[in-house]
Motif scaffolding. Structure first.
Motif, PDB file in Angstrom:
ATOM      1  N   PRO A 274       0.590  -1.164  -0.027  1.00 21.56           N
ATOM      2  CA  PRO A 274      -0.073  -0.104   0.104  1.00 21.56           C
ATOM      3  C   PRO A 274       0.721   1.190   0.149  1.00 21.56           C
ATOM      4  N   GLU A 275       0.455   2.223  -0.731  1.00 23.54           N
ATOM      5  CA  GLU A 275       1.304   3.532  -0.794  1.00 23.54           C
ATOM      6  C   GLU A 275       1.408   4.125   0.428  1.00 23.54           C
ATOM      7  N   GLN A 276       0.381   3.991   1.027  1.00 21.81           N
ATOM      8  CA  GLN A 276       0.326   4.824   2.648  1.00 21.81           C
ATOM      9  C   GLN A 276       1.321   4.089   3.497  1.00 21.81           C
ATOM     10  N   ALA A 277       1.287   2.681   3.353  1.00 24.24           N
ATOM     11  CA  ALA A 277       2.218   2.087   4.071  1.00 24.24           C
ATOM     12  C   ALA A 277       3.899   2.486   3.700  1.00 24.24           C
ATOM     13  N   LYS A 278       4.002   2.385   2.649  1.00 22.30           N
ATOM     14  CA  LYS A 278       5.229   2.854   2.000  1.00 22.30           C
ATOM     15  C   LYS A 278       5.601   4.440   2.444  1.00 22.30           C
ATOM     16  N   ALA A 279       4.681   5.235   2.332  1.00 18.44           N
ATOM     17  CA  ALA A 279       5.027   6.567   2.506  1.00 18.44           C
ATOM     18  C   ALA A 279       5.251   6.758   4.022  1.00 18.44           C
ATOM     19  N   ASP A 280       4.619   5.841   5.032  1.00 21.69           N
ATOM     20  CA  ASP A 280       4.794   6.069   6.406  1.00 21.69           C
ATOM     21  C   ASP A 280       5.956   4.875   6.817  1.00 21.69           C
ATOM     22  N   GLY A 281       6.573   4.321   6.073  1.00 20.31           N
ATOM     23  CA  GLY A 281       7.606   3.459   6.299  1.00 20.31           C
ATOM     24  C   GLY A 281       7.103   2.118   7.094  1.00 20.31           C
ATOM     25  N   ILE A 282       5.842   1.609   6.883  1.00 24.96           N
ATOM     26  CA  ILE A 282       5.358   0.671   7.724  1.00 24.96           C
ATOM     27  C   ILE A 282       5.815  -0.660   7.288  1.00 24.96           C
ATOM     28  N   GLU A 283       6.307  -1.537   8.135  1.00 24.68           N
ATOM     29  CA  GLU A 283       6.808  -2.924   7.907  1.00 24.68           C
ATOM     30  C   GLU A 283       6.285  -3.741   8.954  1.00 24.68           C
ATOM     31  N   GLY A 284       5.910  -4.860   8.622  1.00 21.94           N
ATOM     32  CA  GLY A 284       5.529  -6.085   9.545  1.00 21.94           C
ATOM     33  C   GLY A 284       4.927  -7.113   9.271  1.00 21.94           C
ATOM     34  N   ARG A 285       4.333  -7.818   9.937  1.00 24.56           N
ATOM     35  CA  ARG A 285       3.666  -9.081   9.925  1.00 24.56           C
ATOM     36  C   ARG A 285       1.788  -8.793  10.140  1.00 24.56           C
ATOM     37  N   VAL A 286       1.036  -9.163   8.892  1.00 26.53           N
ATOM     38  CA  VAL A 286      -0.246  -9.101   9.271  1.00 26.53           C
ATOM     39  C   VAL A 286      -0.682 -10.520   9.258  1.00 26.53           C
ATOM     40  N   LEU A 287      -1.362 -10.666  10.670  1.00 25.67           N
ATOM     41  CA  LEU A 287      -1.762 -12.341  10.892  1.00 25.67           C
ATOM     42  C   LEU A 287      -3.542 -12.162  10.392  1.00 25.67           C
ATOM     43  N   ILE A 288      -3.809 -13.099   9.311  1.00 26.14           N
ATOM     44  CA  ILE A 288      -5.065 -13.166   8.850  1.00 26.14           C
ATOM     45  C   ILE A 288      -5.738 -14.394   9.091  1.00 26.14           C
ATOM     46  N   ARG A 289      -7.045 -14.495   9.697  1.00 26.74           N
ATOM     47  CA  ARG A 289      -7.825 -15.486  10.269  1.00 26.74           C
ATOM     48  C   ARG A 289      -8.830 -15.804   9.234  1.00 26.74           C
ATOM     49  N   PHE A 290      -9.095 -16.758   8.951  1.00 24.09           N
ATOM     50  CA  PHE A 290     -10.151 -17.385   8.011  1.00 24.09           C
ATOM     51  C   PHE A 290     -10.735 -18.752   8.260  1.00 24.09           C
ATOM     52  N   VAL A 291     -11.854 -19.162   7.595  1.00 25.48           N
ATOM     53  CA  VAL A 291     -12.189 -20.531   7.704  1.00 25.48           C
ATOM     54  C   VAL A 291     -12.281 -21.135   6.437  1.00 25.48           C
ATOM     55  N   VAL A 292     -11.411 -22.183   6.481  1.00 25.46           N
ATOM     56  CA  VAL A 292     -11.473 -23.034   5.238  1.00 25.46           C
ATOM     57  C   VAL A 292     -12.651 -23.939   5.375  1.00 25.46           C
ATOM     58  N   MET A 293     -13.985 -23.909   4.412  1.00 27.24           N
ATOM     59  CA  MET A 293     -15.126 -24.883   4.708  1.00 27.24           C
ATOM     60  C   MET A 293     -14.770 -25.987   3.945  1.00 27.24           C
TER      61      MET A 293
ATOM     62  N   CYS B  64      -2.204  -2.156   5.051  1.00 27.10           N
ATOM     63  CA  CYS B  64      -1.454  -3.303   4.903  1.00 27.10           C
ATOM     64  C   CYS B  64      -2.634  -4.548   5.312  1.00 27.10           C
ATOM     65  N   ASP B  65      -3.208  -4.349   6.372  1.00 25.61           N
ATOM     66  CA  ASP B  65      -4.244  -5.105   6.760  1.00 25.61           C
ATOM     67  C   ASP B  65      -5.497  -5.160   5.625  1.00 25.61           C
ATOM     68  N   GLU B  66      -5.874  -4.310   5.037  1.00 26.22           N
ATOM     69  CA  GLU B  66      -7.005  -4.420   4.086  1.00 26.22           C
ATOM     70  C   GLU B  66      -6.400  -5.262   2.794  1.00 26.22           C
ATOM     71  N   GLU B  67      -4.979  -4.848   2.515  1.00 26.54           N
ATOM     72  CA  GLU B  67      -4.478  -5.451   1.446  1.00 26.54           C
ATOM     73  C   GLU B  67      -4.277  -6.983   1.679  1.00 26.54           C
ATOM     74  N   ALA B  68      -3.818  -7.383   2.803  1.00 26.43           N
ATOM     75  CA  ALA B  68      -3.743  -8.897   3.359  1.00 26.43           C
ATOM     76  C   ALA B  68      -5.051  -9.560   2.969  1.00 26.43           C
ATOM     77  N   VAL B  69      -6.260  -9.082   3.473  1.00 30.30           N
ATOM     78  CA  VAL B  69      -7.590  -9.528   3.545  1.00 30.30           C
ATOM     79  C   VAL B  69      -7.923  -9.718   2.212  1.00 30.30           C
ATOM     80  N   ARG B  70      -7.741  -8.754   1.137  1.00 36.20           N
ATOM     81  CA  ARG B  70      -8.067  -8.659  -0.150  1.00 36.20           C
ATOM     82  C   ARG B  70      -7.473  -9.842  -0.812  1.00 36.20           C
ATOM     83  N   VAL B  71      -6.145 -10.088  -0.652  1.00 35.53           N
ATOM     84  CA  VAL B  71      -5.325 -11.223  -1.339  1.00 35.53           C
ATOM     85  C   VAL B  71      -5.940 -12.421  -0.898  1.00 35.53           C
TER      86      VAL B  71
END
Length: 102
Positions: free
Chosen positions: A28-47, A65-72
């Motif tokens: 995400p451009e915002q994360a690049k601009a703000d220098g944000i790095e790290g790990r997003v933990l995504i939870r989901f259900v495999v049906m 980053c959170d929204e981008e991880a969810v999208r993917v």
């Protein structure tokens, strides 16, 4: 942990999962601009049919980053479902998605 539970699997395994993420994630451009790095933990259900539902952020880092991880994750192909006592079952699963500026 259930005795005899076979975990769900991304088609072609974990290596293919991380390749899929790497090829589909956009920093995400915002994360690049703000220098944000790290790990997003995504939870989901495999049906039991392999579809992915209830995608949410278990641990986020912000900056888009959170929204981008969810999208993917929402765009992933169907998984091989978990198997318990010979039957496909729904299971909750978590994956980390790393954001690292080059």
């Amino acid at each position: 942990r259930f005795e005899g539970l076979v975990a769900p699997e991304f088609p072609d395994g974990a290596e293919a999962l991380y390749k899929y993420i790497a090829e589909n994630i956009h920093y995400p451009e915002q994360a690049k601009a703000d220098g944000i790095e790290g790990r997003v933990l995504i939870r989901f259900v495999v049906m039991s049919d392999g579809s992915i539902v209830n995608v949410d952020v278990a641990k986020g880092i912000g900056g888009g980053c959170d929204e981008e991880a969810v999208r993917v994750v929402k765009g992933m192909p169907k998984w091989k479902p978990a198997i318990y006592e010979g039957k496909a079952v729904n299971v909750q699963y978590c994956i980390p998605i790393n954001f690292k500026l080059q």
